[in-house]
Design an enzyme around this catalytic site. Structure first.
Site, PDB file in Angstrom:
ATOM      1  N   GLU A 179      41.960  46.796  48.780  1.00 19.52           N
ATOM      2  CA  GLU A 179      41.803  45.626  49.712  1.00 19.52           C
ATOM      3  C   GLU A 179      42.526  44.577  49.135  1.00 19.52           C
ATOM      4  OE1 GLU A 179      39.342  47.848  49.656  1.00 19.52           O
ATOM      5  OE2 GLU A 179      38.979  48.795  51.674  1.00 19.52           O
ATOM      6  N   PHE A 228      24.407  50.584  57.765  1.00 19.72           N
ATOM      7  CA  PHE A 228      25.514  51.110  56.624  1.00 19.72           C
ATOM      8  C   PHE A 228      26.857  50.238  56.519  1.00 19.72           C
ATOM      9  CE2 PHE A 228      29.188  54.060  55.750  1.00 19.72           C
ATOM     10  CZ  PHE A 228      28.669  54.222  54.444  1.00 19.72           C
ATOM     11  N   GLN A 229      27.293  49.995  55.405  1.00 19.53           N
ATOM     12  CA  GLN A 229      28.491  49.047  55.254  1.00 19.53           C
ATOM     13  C   GLN A 229      28.423  47.811  56.340  1.00 19.53           C
ATOM     14  OE1 GLN A 229      31.822  51.529  56.030  1.00 19.53           O
ATOM     15  NE2 GLN A 229      31.845  52.113  53.800  1.00 19.53           N
ATOM     16  N   LYS A 288      32.093  46.639  65.859  1.00 20.82           N
ATOM     17  CA  LYS A 288      32.699  47.671  66.363  1.00 20.82           C
ATOM     18  C   LYS A 288      32.689  47.737  67.854  1.00 20.82           C
ATOM     19  CE  LYS A 288      33.046  52.515  65.197  1.00 20.82           C
ATOM     20  NZ  LYS A 288      32.773  53.602  64.362  1.00 20.82           N
ATOM     21  N   MET A 337      45.927  34.684  27.032  1.00 16.65           N
ATOM     22  CA  MET A 337      45.865  33.170  27.257  1.00 16.65           C
ATOM     23  C   MET A 337      44.265  32.918  26.722  1.00 16.65           C
ATOM     24  SD  MET A 337      46.549  30.295  28.188  1.00 16.65           S
ATOM     25  CE  MET A 337      47.858  29.949  29.338  1.00 16.65           C
TER      26      MET A 337
HETATM   27  C1  LIG Z   1      40.078  38.031  37.744  1.00 13.76           C
HETATM   28  C2  LIG Z   1      40.033  37.130  36.670  1.00 13.76           C
HETATM   29  N1  LIG Z   1      39.168  37.527  35.547  1.00 13.76           N
HETATM   30  C3  LIG Z   1      39.383  36.679  34.328  1.00 13.76           C
HETATM   31  C4  LIG Z   1      40.172  35.824  34.281  1.00 13.76           C
HETATM   32  C5  LIG Z   1      40.418  34.800  33.116  1.00 13.76           C
HETATM   33  N2  LIG Z   1      41.562  34.909  32.476  1.00 13.76           N
HETATM   34  C6  LIG Z   1      42.578  34.006  32.558  1.00 13.76           C
HETATM   35  S1  LIG Z   1      43.992  34.472  31.752  1.00 13.76           S
HETATM   36  C7  LIG Z   1      43.180  35.927  31.251  1.00 13.76           C
HETATM   37  C8  LIG Z   1      43.920  36.917  30.162  1.00 13.76           C
HETATM   38  C9  LIG Z   1      45.213  37.493  31.101  1.00 13.76           C
HETATM   39  O1  LIG Z   1      45.909  38.410  30.238  1.00 13.76           O
HETATM   40  P1  LIG Z   1      47.250  39.057  30.462  1.00 13.76           P
HETATM   41  O2  LIG Z   1      47.482  39.436  31.925  1.00 13.76           O
HETATM   42  O3  LIG Z   1      47.195  40.206  29.421  1.00 13.76           O
HETATM   43  O4  LIG Z   1      48.023  37.812  30.454  1.00 13.76           O
HETATM   44  P2  LIG Z   1      48.262  37.045  28.896  1.00 13.76           P
HETATM   45  O5  LIG Z   1      47.589  35.811  28.858  1.00 13.76           O
HETATM   46  O6  LIG Z   1      48.432  37.924  27.876  1.00 13.76           O
HETATM   47  O7  LIG Z   1      50.177  36.743  29.190  1.00 13.76           O
HETATM   48  C10 LIG Z   1      41.982  36.197  31.501  1.00 13.76           C
HETATM   49  C11 LIG Z   1      40.904  37.174  31.266  1.00 13.76           C
HETATM   50  C12 LIG Z   1      40.958  35.459  35.406  1.00 13.76           C
HETATM   51  N3  LIG Z   1      41.650  34.245  35.273  1.00 13.76           N
HETATM   52  N4  LIG Z   1      41.052  36.175  36.526  1.00 13.76           N
END
Ligand SMILES: Cc1ncc(C[n+]2csc(CCOP(=O)(O)OP(=O)(O)O)c2C)c(N)n1
Ligand SMILES: [Mg+2]
Length: 581
Positions: free
Chosen positions: A52, A114-115, A164, A480
């Site tokens: 979803e 449920f749900q 529903k 990052m």
């Molecule tokens: C759902 C979610 N969980 C955690 C984060 C924290 N976060 C921000 S950037 C990142 C790393 C993303 O890794 P990747 O997709 O490999 O991108 P890169 O920075 O390596 O280009 C994380 C864990 C987030 N923004 N969103």
């Protein structure tokens, strides 16, 4: 004309009447009655997604690519809660979507049936508005209202949760319904006194900047923006949500401001004496430390949402209105000033700004060991794919490089998760964008971390015939986060290495498992040919695994919570604002 039918039939009929062509969703018990008439609809195409969250982001991608309301559908409980991230994302980025969820039957609501999940309660703070419908008679009107609210004023997500028993009950259908939205009257026409005052300030200012946000494209006002910019000669910065709203190639474009913005854009804002903020919200990622943001600037702030004005930064000239109307009126008012012989002179300002641009262009480090620099990959994508395509991104370093190194020329060609920063946005958003604009080439530029959150929608793309292209910028890391660990946590890489065992998963094999073409590129000399190969494949989705160096970093950078004045364009390298050597 009224007609007897079930609530579920009325729902589908209402969706047809509001012009819905595509719905992304997954059925289940509570929403099942709606899926039955949907099976017969010749106007509404339902796309069966694999999660979803994918439905929600696809609806966002569709909405942003087409300018129309995106629609997603889910069952009660976990189906509905799986939509929550996408709804929150749409709320943060003002994306018009309508989420339709089934709810347990009215007598069961509140019994931990449920749900059962109180999805209207859960989404109260992350929807522009939401509805719980327990009477079949209310379905057509609620759908009309939901679409109206999502699309007008400041756009945003609206949730319609339908019990529903309301779906199975009999009702009489008539169209159009009479909407009951007392008090909902978004102001679109700006106040003429404020416009005149703004034009006067623009003429008198010596260092003005047009600070352009996502609201300008949402108001479809890029043409007006170009006219205003050229009429006045004022420099323009485009935020992450506004990339492409003003052409990158235009000499008045200073780049993207913010944490990873260009020195020229950040410097322009910091030294400005007048910010003309259009459809933008002084986000902390743009302002840096708020107290030291653009310290000498007066502020003209135009936004359709009065709640944004003076929220973070006091507005000297507040303007509530639709950006197209606002900019159109500003053009008229500035012309009147100029006709009276008053024209701004920004010659000295441009000397400073052009100095920033020349001295601090965007750049990056290449690696001596011949491994691939991620920025190079994205630069080549920009050169070979061009500005007519739509680009989506996930969240992280690759997102920032996609904002920096793709040369955008057209509004709406960069779709990303700005406010929420939702990993996993890219692939499903690309799917939605491609379904909304089948004639466009759509590239999802994704991170290896993000890609592992939502790549299951490749199955949807392959089966539904949605040939998106995915460039995985595979640095083997949550890059990052790793960058912050490098800079602020003494290189202690706690839980950011995704590839302690190489190639788990193998993205080429994964792509093939999903019925897509999988390609891999590991060397700079292969980049162009790999992109060219992907460009030739238009019948199935393509995934390129670009294996890049793990230590590349995003520069420039304003460290979180610090002043924009302390921007670094490379590690420990600060610009010399006063110029000279
Ligand atoms: C759902 C979610 N969980 C955690 C984060 C924290 N976060 C921000 S950037 C990142 C790393 C993303 O890794 P990747 O997709 O490999 O991108 P890169 O920075 O390596 O280009 C994380 C864990 C987030 N923004 N969103
Ligand atoms: Mg990564």
């Amino acid at each position: 004309m009224t007609e007897k039918m079930t609530g579920a039939q009325a729902l589908v009929r209402a969706l047809e009447h509001v012009g819905v062509e595509t719905v992304f969703g997954i059925p289940g018990g509570a929403i099942l009655p709606a899926y039955d008439p949907l099976y017969d609809s010749t106007k509404v195409r339902h796309v069966l997604v694999r999660h979803e969250q994918g439905a929600g982001h696809a609806a966002e991608g569709y909405a942003q690519a087409t300018g129309r309301v995106g629609v997603c559908m889910a069952t009660s409980g976990p189906g509905a809660t799986n939509l929550v991230t996408a709804i929150a994302d749409a709320y943060m980025d003002s994306v018009p979507i309508v989420a339709i969820t089934g709810q347990v039957a009215t007598p069961l609501i509140g019994t931990d049936a449920f749900q059962e999940a109180d999805i209207s309660g859960i989404t109260m703070p992350i929807t522009k508005h939401n509805f719980l419908v327990t009477d079949a008679d209310d379905i057509p009107r609620t759908i009309a209202e939901a679409f109206h609210i999502a699309a007008t004023g400041r756009p945003g997500p609206v949730l319609v949760d339908i019990a529903k028993d309301a779906l199975t009950a009999t009702t009489t259908f008539s169209w159009p319904p009479v909407m009951q939205l007392p008090g909902y009257r978004p102001v679109t026409r700006p106040h003429s006194k404020q416009i005149r005052e703004a034009a006067r300030l623009m003429t008198e200012a010596q260092r003005p900047v047009l600070y352009v946000g996502g609201g300008v494209h949402k108001a479809r006002a890029s043409a007006e923006l170009l006219e205003l910019a050229e009429l006045t000669g004022i420099p323009v910065v485009t935020t992450l949500m506004a990339r492409g709203t003003f052409p990158d190639s235009h000499p008045q474009h200073m780049g993207m401001p913010g944490m990873h913005g260009s020195v020229s854009a950040v410097g322009a804002l910091q030294r400005s004496d007048l910010l003309i903020a259009l459809g933008t919200r002084f986000d902390d990622r743009v302002t840096g430390q708020l107290a030291s943001f653009a310290p000498h600037a007066k502020v003209i702030h135009a936004d359709i949402d009065p709640a944004e004005i003076s929220k973070n930064r006091h507005a000297d000239v507040p303007i509530v209105g639709d950006c197209r109307e606002v900019i159109g009126d500003l053009i008229t008012a500035v012309r009147a000033e100029q006709a009276d012989g008053r024209k701004g002179d920004y010659t000295d300002w441009w000397r400073v700004l052009n100095g920033y641009k020349e001295t601090y262009p965007l750049g990056y480090e290449e690696f001596a060991d011949g491994s691939l620099a991620p920025q190079y990959v994205i630069e080549r994508l920009s050169a070979l794919v061009g500005p007519e395509a739509i680009y989506t991104a996930g969240v992280g370093q690759h997102q920032m490089w996609t904002a920096q190194f793709i040369k955008y020329e057209h509004p709406g060609t960069f779709i990303n998760s700005g406010g929420a920063g939702t990993m996993g946005f890219s692939v499903p958003a690309a799917m939605g964008a491609k379904m909304g604009c089948p004639d466009k080439v759509v590239w999802a530029i994704d991170g290896d971390g993000c890609f592992q959150m939502t790549n299951q929608e490749l199955a949807t793309c392959a089966i539904e015939g949605v040939p998106i292209k995915v460039a995985v910028i595979n640095n083997g890391n949550l890059g990052m986060v790793r960058q912050w660990q490098t800079l602020f946590y003494d290189e202690r890489y706690s839980n950011t290495d995704l590839q302690q065992v190489k190639r788990i998963p193998d993205f080429v094999k994964l792509a093939e498992a999903y019925g897509c073409v999988g390609l891999r590129c590991e060397r700079p000399e292969d980049v162009d040919a790999t992109i060219a190969k992907a460009m030739e494949i238009n019948d199935v989705p393509v995934v390129i695994d670009f294996v890049v160096h793990k230590d590349a970093m995003v520069w420039p950078m304003v460290a979180a919570g610090t002043s924009n004045d302390d921007i670094k364009y490379a590690r420990d390298m600060a610009p010399n604002w006063e110029g000279g050597e």
